[in-house]
Design a protein around this motif. Structure first.
Motif, PDB file in Angstrom:
ATOM      1  N   ILE A   1       0.752  -1.254  -0.050  1.00 44.39           N
ATOM      2  CA  ILE A   1       0.005   0.153  -0.148  1.00 44.39           C
ATOM      3  C   ILE A   1       0.805   1.187  -0.080  1.00 44.39           C
ATOM      4  N   SER A   2       1.912   0.983   0.742  1.00 45.89           N
ATOM      5  CA  SER A   2       2.986   2.492   0.834  1.00 45.89           C
ATOM      6  C   SER A   2       3.440   2.744  -0.615  1.00 45.89           C
ATOM      7  N   LEU A   3       3.853   1.347  -1.280  1.00 50.48           N
ATOM      8  CA  LEU A   3       4.534   1.672  -2.595  1.00 50.48           C
ATOM      9  C   LEU A   3       3.497   2.471  -3.558  1.00 50.48           C
ATOM     10  N   ARG A   4       2.220   1.808  -3.571  1.00 52.58           N
ATOM     11  CA  ARG A   4       1.122   2.286  -4.412  1.00 52.58           C
ATOM     12  C   ARG A   4       1.014   3.855  -3.921  1.00 52.58           C
ATOM     13  N   THR A   5       0.922   4.159  -2.817  1.00 55.61           N
ATOM     14  CA  THR A   5       0.782   5.545  -2.379  1.00 55.61           C
ATOM     15  C   THR A   5       1.971   6.376  -2.952  1.00 55.61           C
ATOM     16  N   LYS A   6       3.055   5.885  -3.014  1.00 56.91           N
ATOM     17  CA  LYS A   6       4.191   6.768  -3.389  1.00 56.91           C
ATOM     18  C   LYS A   6       4.258   6.886  -4.873  1.00 56.91           C
ATOM     19  N   PHE A   7       3.853   5.915  -5.382  1.00 55.71           N
ATOM     20  CA  PHE A   7       3.691   5.782  -6.915  1.00 55.71           C
ATOM     21  C   PHE A   7       2.711   6.740  -7.366  1.00 55.71           C
ATOM     22  N   PHE A   8       1.486   6.818  -6.848  1.00 52.87           N
ATOM     23  CA  PHE A   8       0.564   7.706  -7.172  1.00 52.87           C
ATOM     24  C   PHE A   8       0.818   9.126  -6.840  1.00 52.87           C
ATOM     25  N   ASP A   9       1.771   9.386  -5.826  1.00 53.43           N
ATOM     26  CA  ASP A   9       2.212  10.713  -5.330  1.00 53.43           C
ATOM     27  C   ASP A   9       3.240  11.038  -6.645  1.00 53.43           C
ATOM     28  N   ASP A  10       4.073  10.369  -7.136  1.00 57.93           N
ATOM     29  CA  ASP A  10       5.147  10.767  -8.297  1.00 57.93           C
ATOM     30  C   ASP A  10       4.339  10.885  -9.346  1.00 57.93           C
ATOM     31  N   MET A  11       3.389  10.181  -9.762  1.00 63.04           N
ATOM     32  CA  MET A  11       2.639  10.325 -10.926  1.00 63.04           C
ATOM     33  C   MET A  11       1.670  11.742 -10.976  1.00 63.04           C
ATOM     34  N   THR A  12       1.347  11.838  -9.805  1.00 61.28           N
ATOM     35  CA  THR A  12       0.444  13.187  -9.785  1.00 61.28           C
ATOM     36  C   THR A  12       1.438  14.281  -9.944  1.00 61.28           C
ATOM     37  N   LEU A  13       2.500  14.441  -9.713  1.00 64.76           N
ATOM     38  CA  LEU A  13       3.381  15.369  -9.658  1.00 64.76           C
ATOM     39  C   LEU A  13       4.060  15.407 -10.968  1.00 64.76           C
ATOM     40  N   LYS A  14       4.050  14.498 -11.681  1.00 62.25           N
ATOM     41  CA  LYS A  14       4.955  14.251 -12.932  1.00 62.25           C
ATOM     42  C   LYS A  14       4.936  15.323 -13.803  1.00 62.25           C
TER      43      LYS A  14
END
Length: 406
Positions: free
Chosen positions: A109-122
């Motif tokens: 879940i943490s990895l998914r959260t981090k990935f979504f964070d990064d894609m949001t700011l991409k």
């Protein structure tokens, strides 16, 4: 690992679990999963080498999310799928972050959260839309500039509860000022060893407290309060809650437009932890609606589970519990890259997350995979840009394919 207080022992039956404080969500059973995810984000935020910090995860977990997480942690399916081991753990054995299942679940879940964070700011944008926002706090914790508007859609009951929580400061501030409020069974000084080899996901040096000095619980909570304040201050975005039932496409799309969303301007869309709760028809209706609201160069990031997940006997008890709880997992895809392409998205990144042994320092827990990989034991995250295809073209192609493959 620290010992766990017996008063926090997880319930061993669903009926005893349903008597908990979570009864406030009985009108929207699937929304209870938000508390489950918040608990994982709270565990992650307590780490000294965390991947992100969620200032309100503790508030949204609020004990019942944590108990919910630990209840479902009695299933060992995620660990068993890796180990090919049918060993089951009793609730006492699966207690705490030493549990293979819990360690894997929190990491995933943490990895998914981090990935979504990064894609949001991409991609630079002034509009972010989060469907089924649950207890997502990106509109408060990501470093958005003041020209960004974050539209948050979910059931009215969820939106109401979110706004009530946001009226108060995060509980970290209270715990920092009153040590007696801190959970004695928590050890906020634990370090993750499993992500050290993965350069893509390293904790930010500006975020994490000093890792060289062991922290007492009291010191740790004070650190958390400082990071919470800095995190909240870094986000300048405007949040716009949009109470919605995402199954009612015409209603929520009109509500979003009425709230100020401009479909002519490129936007970023997040659909996290939703697709698996929809029927195939609901999924298609939702995706066509999103396609109709997105300009070229908009970005979509979303997750799927494999459809073959449902055919695994080891998974069945886990699925049965979610069904009885009122939030059945019902939809998956063998090839999510091909699936979202049908709805107008040119996928430029497909990953699987949660792979690997949670106790191995070498195993990656996230990996980039071929766009056409079909693996029954994977969770997928897709991210891509909106193509130039019109909704009419997409629908025509979709219906033609369905007709040819009844």
């Amino acid at each position: 690992p620290p010992s766990r207080a017996t008063s926090h022992k997880p319930p061993t039956s669903l009926s005893s679990f349903m008597d908990l404080e979570l009864s406030k969500f009985t009108k929207v059973p699937v929304a209870r999963t938000a508390a489950y995810i918040a608990a994982a984000r709270a565990f992650e935020s307590r780490r000294r080498d965390r991947l992100f910090f969620d200032p309100y995860a503790e508030d949204f977990s609020a004990g019942y999310g944590e108990v919910m997480f630990r209840y479902f942690d009695r299933h060992t399916i995620f660990y068993d799928l890796i180990r090919q081991d049918s060993t089951t753990f009793e609730p006492d054995q699966a207690w705490g972050e030493s549990s293979p299942t819990m360690a894997r679940s929190v990491n995933a879940i943490s990895l998914r959260t981090k990935f979504f964070d990064d894609m949001t700011l991409k991609d630079p944008t002034t509009q972010v839309v989060i469907l089924a926002v649950g207890y997502d706090t990106r509109g408060l914790r990501l470093p958005f500039s003041s020209d960004v508007t974050v539209y948050e859609l979910d059931f009215p009951e969820v939106i109401e509860h979110r706004e009530k929580v946001f009226q108060e400061k995060p509980v970290y501030f209270k715990k920092a000022n009153d040590p007696s409020l801190s959970d004695s069974h928590l050890d906020p000084s634990v370090l993750r060893q499993t992500l050290r080899s993965n350069e893509m996901f390293q904790a930010s040096s500006s975020d994490a407290p000093d890792q060289s000095v062991p922290k007492t619980p009291e010191e740790a909570w004070k650190d958390f309060a400082k990071v919470a304040a800095a995190t909240l201050n870094s986000c300048k975005a405007k949040r716009v809650p949009v109470p919605s039932d995402l199954r009612e496409v015409d209603v929520w799309t009109n509500s979003l437009l009425s709230a100020g969303f401009d479909p002519k301007v490129p936007s970023v869309w997040l659909i996290e932890g939703l697709s698996m709760y929809l029927t195939e028809a609901q999924y298609a209706n939702l995706m066509f609606a999103v396609a109709g609201l997105t300009a070229p160069n908009s970005r979509l990031t979303m997750d799927h589970i494999s459809s073959q997940f449902f055919g695994n006997d080891a998974v069945k008890p886990f699925l049965d519990d979610w069904t009885e709880w009122g939030a059945p997992l019902i939809f998956g895809s063998k090839a999510p890259y091909d699936l979202i392409r049908k709805f107008g998205w040119e996928t430029d990144l497909l990953t699987t997350y949660g792979a690997g042994d949670p106790f191995s320092a070498s195993g990656p827990l996230i990996e980039h995979i071929s766009q056409h990989t079909k693996d029954p034991a994977k969770n997928y995250i897709c991210s891509g840009l909106r193509s130039n295809q019109t909704v009419e073209e997409l629908k025509a192609a979709y219906e033609a394919e369905k007709a040819s493959n009844p």
